[in-house]
Motif scaffolding. Structure first.
Motif, PDB file in Angstrom:
ATOM      1  N   GLY A  10      67.665  77.307 -85.073  1.00 36.67           N
ATOM      2  CA  GLY A  10      67.279  78.614 -85.604  1.00 36.67           C
ATOM      3  C   GLY A  10      68.085  79.078 -86.802  1.00 36.67           C
ATOM      4  O   GLY A  10      67.613  79.892 -87.595  1.00 36.67           O
ATOM      5  N   ASP A  11      69.325  78.602 -86.943  1.00 31.78           N
ATOM      6  CA  ASP A  11      70.104  78.985 -88.129  1.00 31.78           C
ATOM      7  C   ASP A  11      70.109  77.849 -89.154  1.00 31.78           C
ATOM      8  O   ASP A  11      71.017  77.745 -89.976  1.00 31.78           O
ATOM      9  CB  ASP A  11      71.537  79.385 -87.735  1.00 31.78           C
ATOM     10  CG  ASP A  11      72.245  78.323 -86.911  1.00 31.78           C
ATOM     11  OD1 ASP A  11      71.587  77.334 -86.512  1.00 31.78           O
ATOM     12  OD2 ASP A  11      73.450  78.472 -86.645  1.00 31.78           O
ATOM     13  N   MET A  33      62.719  74.955 -81.466  1.00 35.01           N
ATOM     14  CA  MET A  33      62.667  75.418 -80.070  1.00 35.01           C
ATOM     15  C   MET A  33      63.185  76.837 -79.939  1.00 35.01           C
ATOM     16  O   MET A  33      64.349  77.092 -80.235  1.00 35.01           O
ATOM     17  CB  MET A  33      63.587  74.523 -79.209  1.00 35.01           C
ATOM     18  CG  MET A  33      63.476  73.055 -79.470  1.00 35.01           C
ATOM     19  SD  MET A  33      65.003  72.194 -78.917  1.00 35.01           S
ATOM     20  CE  MET A  33      65.925  72.021 -80.429  1.00 35.01           C
ATOM     21  N   GLU A  34      62.346  77.727 -79.503  1.00 37.67           N
ATOM     22  CA  GLU A  34      62.813  79.057 -79.102  1.00 37.67           C
ATOM     23  C   GLU A  34      63.204  78.937 -77.636  1.00 37.67           C
ATOM     24  O   GLU A  34      62.359  78.566 -76.807  1.00 37.67           O
ATOM     25  CB  GLU A  34      61.685  80.088 -79.241  1.00 37.67           C
ATOM     26  CG  GLU A  34      61.197  80.288 -80.666  1.00 37.67           C
ATOM     27  CD  GLU A  34      60.020  81.252 -80.746  1.00 37.67           C
ATOM     28  OE1 GLU A  34      59.629  81.844 -79.707  1.00 37.67           O
ATOM     29  OE2 GLU A  34      59.471  81.411 -81.842  1.00 37.67           O
ATOM     30  N   VAL A  35      64.456  79.203 -77.333  1.00 39.49           N
ATOM     31  CA  VAL A  35      64.883  78.989 -75.934  1.00 39.49           C
ATOM     32  C   VAL A  35      65.706  80.162 -75.401  1.00 39.49           C
ATOM     33  O   VAL A  35      66.492  80.780 -76.134  1.00 39.49           O
ATOM     34  CB  VAL A  35      65.689  77.669 -75.765  1.00 39.49           C
ATOM     35  CG1 VAL A  35      64.795  76.453 -75.968  1.00 39.49           C
ATOM     36  CG2 VAL A  35      66.882  77.610 -76.693  1.00 39.49           C
ATOM     37  N   GLU A  38      69.669  80.284 -75.861  1.00 42.51           N
ATOM     38  CA  GLU A  38      70.231  80.729 -77.141  1.00 42.51           C
ATOM     39  C   GLU A  38      70.105  82.240 -77.310  1.00 42.51           C
ATOM     40  O   GLU A  38      70.887  82.850 -78.036  1.00 42.51           O
ATOM     41  CB  GLU A  38      69.555  79.997 -78.302  1.00 42.51           C
ATOM     42  CG  GLU A  38      69.868  78.513 -78.335  1.00 42.51           C
ATOM     43  CD  GLU A  38      71.369  78.214 -78.261  1.00 42.51           C
ATOM     44  OE1 GLU A  38      72.118  78.713 -79.114  1.00 42.51           O
ATOM     45  OE2 GLU A  38      71.790  77.485 -77.342  1.00 42.51           O
ATOM     46  N   PHE A  84      68.161  73.976 -75.398  1.00 40.81           N
ATOM     47  CA  PHE A  84      67.992  72.941 -76.420  1.00 40.81           C
ATOM     48  C   PHE A  84      67.886  71.559 -75.768  1.00 40.81           C
ATOM     49  O   PHE A  84      66.972  70.788 -76.071  1.00 40.81           O
ATOM     50  CB  PHE A  84      69.195  72.927 -77.374  1.00 40.81           C
ATOM     51  CG  PHE A  84      69.226  74.034 -78.409  1.00 40.81           C
ATOM     52  CD1 PHE A  84      68.065  74.623 -78.874  1.00 40.81           C
ATOM     53  CD2 PHE A  84      70.443  74.461 -78.943  1.00 40.81           C
ATOM     54  CE1 PHE A  84      68.104  75.625 -79.849  1.00 40.81           C
ATOM     55  CE2 PHE A  84      70.492  75.451 -79.914  1.00 40.81           C
ATOM     56  CZ  PHE A  84      69.325  76.038 -80.357  1.00 40.81           C
ATOM     57  N   GLY A 106      76.281  75.039 -85.752  1.00 41.91           N
ATOM     58  CA  GLY A 106      77.341  75.953 -86.170  1.00 41.91           C
ATOM     59  C   GLY A 106      78.270  76.375 -85.044  1.00 41.91           C
ATOM     60  O   GLY A 106      79.187  77.144 -85.280  1.00 41.91           O
ATOM     61  N   GLU A 107      78.027  75.909 -83.843  1.00 41.93           N
ATOM     62  CA  GLU A 107      78.880  76.338 -82.733  1.00 41.93           C
ATOM     63  C   GLU A 107      79.316  75.136 -81.902  1.00 41.93           C
ATOM     64  O   GLU A 107      78.525  74.212 -81.656  1.00 41.93           O
ATOM     65  CB  GLU A 107      78.152  77.373 -81.852  1.00 41.93           C
ATOM     66  CG  GLU A 107      77.770  78.616 -82.660  1.00 41.93           C
ATOM     67  CD  GLU A 107      77.374  79.816 -81.816  1.00 41.93           C
ATOM     68  OE1 GLU A 107      77.102  79.659 -80.619  1.00 41.93           O
ATOM     69  OE2 GLU A 107      77.339  80.927 -82.387  1.00 41.93           O
TER      70      GLU A 107
END
Ligand code: FAD
Ligand code: DLZ
Length: 513
Positions: A10-11, A33-35, A38, A84, A106-107
């Protein structure tokens, strides 16, 4: 399917994303994926969830329009596994790719999960470097190697030389690397900051807003007033609007705060940069061009470029250099729970009320509000870094751990013991009074340190300096406050510390239950 499954998070809504390099539209499929995981690993501000999901849906549509095959998982799809890893496994079983290609996330927690995908799916996984930054992680590690101190200013100078931004040959443009001394003006009463361009939600965003209101209605903030850019075209319009109307005074009023002025001369581009809708290089070049064309002065342009080329790249490098241990440190042994007013804005302290209510309403506060109001209060009141870090990750639409954690844990709280900052950013009410008009309408008197109506920042500040006097005795940048402490009459210091202790035990500091 015998092509690759290309994962876009998403980012990572950038057409130049490394995971998309060499994509073969005839064979490959992009997985987005929209989950639930997250959306809830911290209960993000509703506007952050809208921003990310809407940006994803717009980006998927742009890819499809370019002839790319998309496997898009919606949050409310019946079979959505919620994570994910679950969705990558499901896609791998269904599409049988011969490779999975992703860009490093990013994480830390997501990178750890990503490293398990190959074993879980039995498909080779290639994790590519995120080339959207101006300094690679190896480049940062190389710069950091062997240095006793990792000061941003020296990193920034190397980045200027490496990129050629604001350089005249080997020398910095204008003869100095840094014009910060000119950038500390409060906002005069007769200066009205221009209103930033707004981006009213389109049908796609409105659908996401309804979804978020239904599923995440209990999260901090409301989706209703959402107006952040969610496409690269809108993000570019936001950048152009900033360069045309606010950049020229960005430097002068960078540190200013004003009642009822949420955005002042700031750029409002962090949400777009961090979601991948803008690239750091294009922001820096747009600002440099404005200076070379005579549209903006050097102090403004250098100040802006330093934020992106310097601070943004530096915090990312530091995060990956120091994780996972970085989040565990608590150098100042701060343990107090986060007061409830951080979630409600219900406090008689006008500066905190302004920063927090604005954060709730817009998922945004500018740097000095984050650092010198909510951050400074957390520092001098000794709030638990874990709780404070979590708050900052929840409340801002631009918050991802790689950028949020070093700024909060290191810069604002000094919880890393000085890895990032050479001294704690602790300040009394005098600083807030100098840089804002909040104190004029406050229930407390900023000139007082003791008494029922004394500004709490004053007693807390001296209590902080006294509490940590020994720890900072050898820090030359703390010499002034320590000298002030030594010169203070013992009875006065005793009264101030009693005032601080009483405040910390008062109802105003009641923790969230
Ligand atoms: P401007 O003031 O106009 O600056 C331009 C750009 O420079 C920003 O968009 C941002 O990309 C970059 N920038 C400026 N300062 C920093 C910095 N210290 N670190 C990294 N980039 C910087 N920024 C985030 O993007 N996400 C966060 O979660 C975040 N958390 C923060 C927490 C604390 C306690 C503090 C003190 C700062 C935090 N920042 C964070 C940095 C900064 O406050 C925001 O980037 C900035 O307020 C975003 O608004 P803007 O786009 O109007 O920025
Ligand atoms: C922040 C966020 C949210 C709220 N939702 C999603 C999502 O549903 N799908 C997705 O791909 N990414 C989301 N993100 C962004 C991720 O949390 C981000 O990619 C990781 O934190 C790594 O930076």
């Amino acid at each position: 399917m015998s092509g690759a499954l290309r994962v876009v998070l998403g980012d990572q809504c950038s057409h130049s994303l490394s995971a998309l390099d060499g994509l073969d539209p005839a064979r490959d499929t992009v997985l987005m994926m929209e989950v639930q995981e997250e959306c809830t690993y911290v209960p993000h501000h509703a506007q952050k969830i809208v921003l990310v999901l809407s940006a994803m849906r717009h980006f998927a549509a742009e890819l499809e329009a370019r002839g790319v095959r998309i496997a898009y998982v919606r949050l409310d799809d019946a079979d959505n596994s919620g994570s994910f890893s679950g969705e990558v496994l499901r896609a791998a079983r269904r599409l049988k790719p011969d490779a999975i290609i992703s860009t490093e996330p990013g994480e830390w927690r997501v990178r750890e999960a990503m490293r398990g995908w190959e074993a879980a799916t039995g498909v080779p996984v290639e994790i590519r470097a995120d080339t959207r930054f101006l300094c690679s992680l190896d480049g940062f590690a190389g710069w950091a190697k062997g240095r006793k101190q990792l000061r941003m200013e020296f990193f920034y100078r190397e980045m200027r030389a490496r990129t050629g931004l604001l350089m005249e040959g080997d020398e910095p443009a204008g003869g100095a690397w840094n014009y910060d001394a000119k950038n500390r003006r409060p906002l005069p009463r007769d200066v009205a900051p221009p209103r930033p361009q707004r981006f009213p939600p389109d049908a796609v965003t409105r659908a996401v807003m309804a979804l978020v209101a239904t599923r995440f209605g209990a999260h901090f903030g409301a989706a209703e007033d959402f107006d952040w850019p969610v496409t690269a075209a809108d993000a570019r319009a936001a950048l152009d609007d900033f360069v045309a109307h606010r950049l020229s005074q960005f430097g002068d009023y960078q540190d200013a705060m004003a009642e009822g002025e949420a955005t002042l001369f700031h750029a409002l581009i962090s949400t777009s940069l961090n979601a991948g809708l803008l690239l750091p290089g294009e922001c820096c070049h747009a600002a440099e061009d404005a200076w070379r064309d005579g549209q903006a002065p050097l102090n403004a342009v250098e100040g802006f470029i330093r934020q992106i080329l310097g601070w943004r790249e530096y915090v990312r490098g530091l995060y990956w250099l120091k994780m996972p241990g970085y989040a565990q440190t608590n150098a100042l042994e701060a343990t107090r729970p986060l007061p409830e007013f951080y979630w409600t804005g219900d406090t008689p302290m006008a500066c905190l009320r302004a920063a927090i209510t604005q954060t709730r309403d817009r998922a945004y506060a500018h740097h000095i509000q984050r650092l010198m109001v909510t951050g400074n209060f957390a520092l001098i009141a000794g709030l638990d870094p874990v709780a404070v870090n979590a708050w900052y990750l929840v409340v801002y639409a631009d918050a991802y751990e790689w950028v949020e954690l070093p700024n909060t844990h290191g810069m604002a709280l000094f919880a890393d013991g000085g890895v990032m900052a050479s001294k704690p950013y602790a300040a009394s009410g005098a600083y807030i009074n100098r840089m804002s008009d909040h104190c004029r309408g406050c229930a407390f008197d900023v000139k007082k340190a003791v008494g029922a109506d004394a500004c709490p920042f004053n007693a807390l500040y001296w209590d902080f300096v006294a509490r940590h006097a020994e720890r900072f005795a050898k820090n030359p940048r703390m010499a002034m406050p320590l000298m002030g402490l030594r010169r203070m009459a013992p009875a006065k210091l005793r009264d101030i510390r009693a005032q601080a202790a009483a405040f910390l035990e008062s109802d105003l500091m009641k923790g969230y239950t």
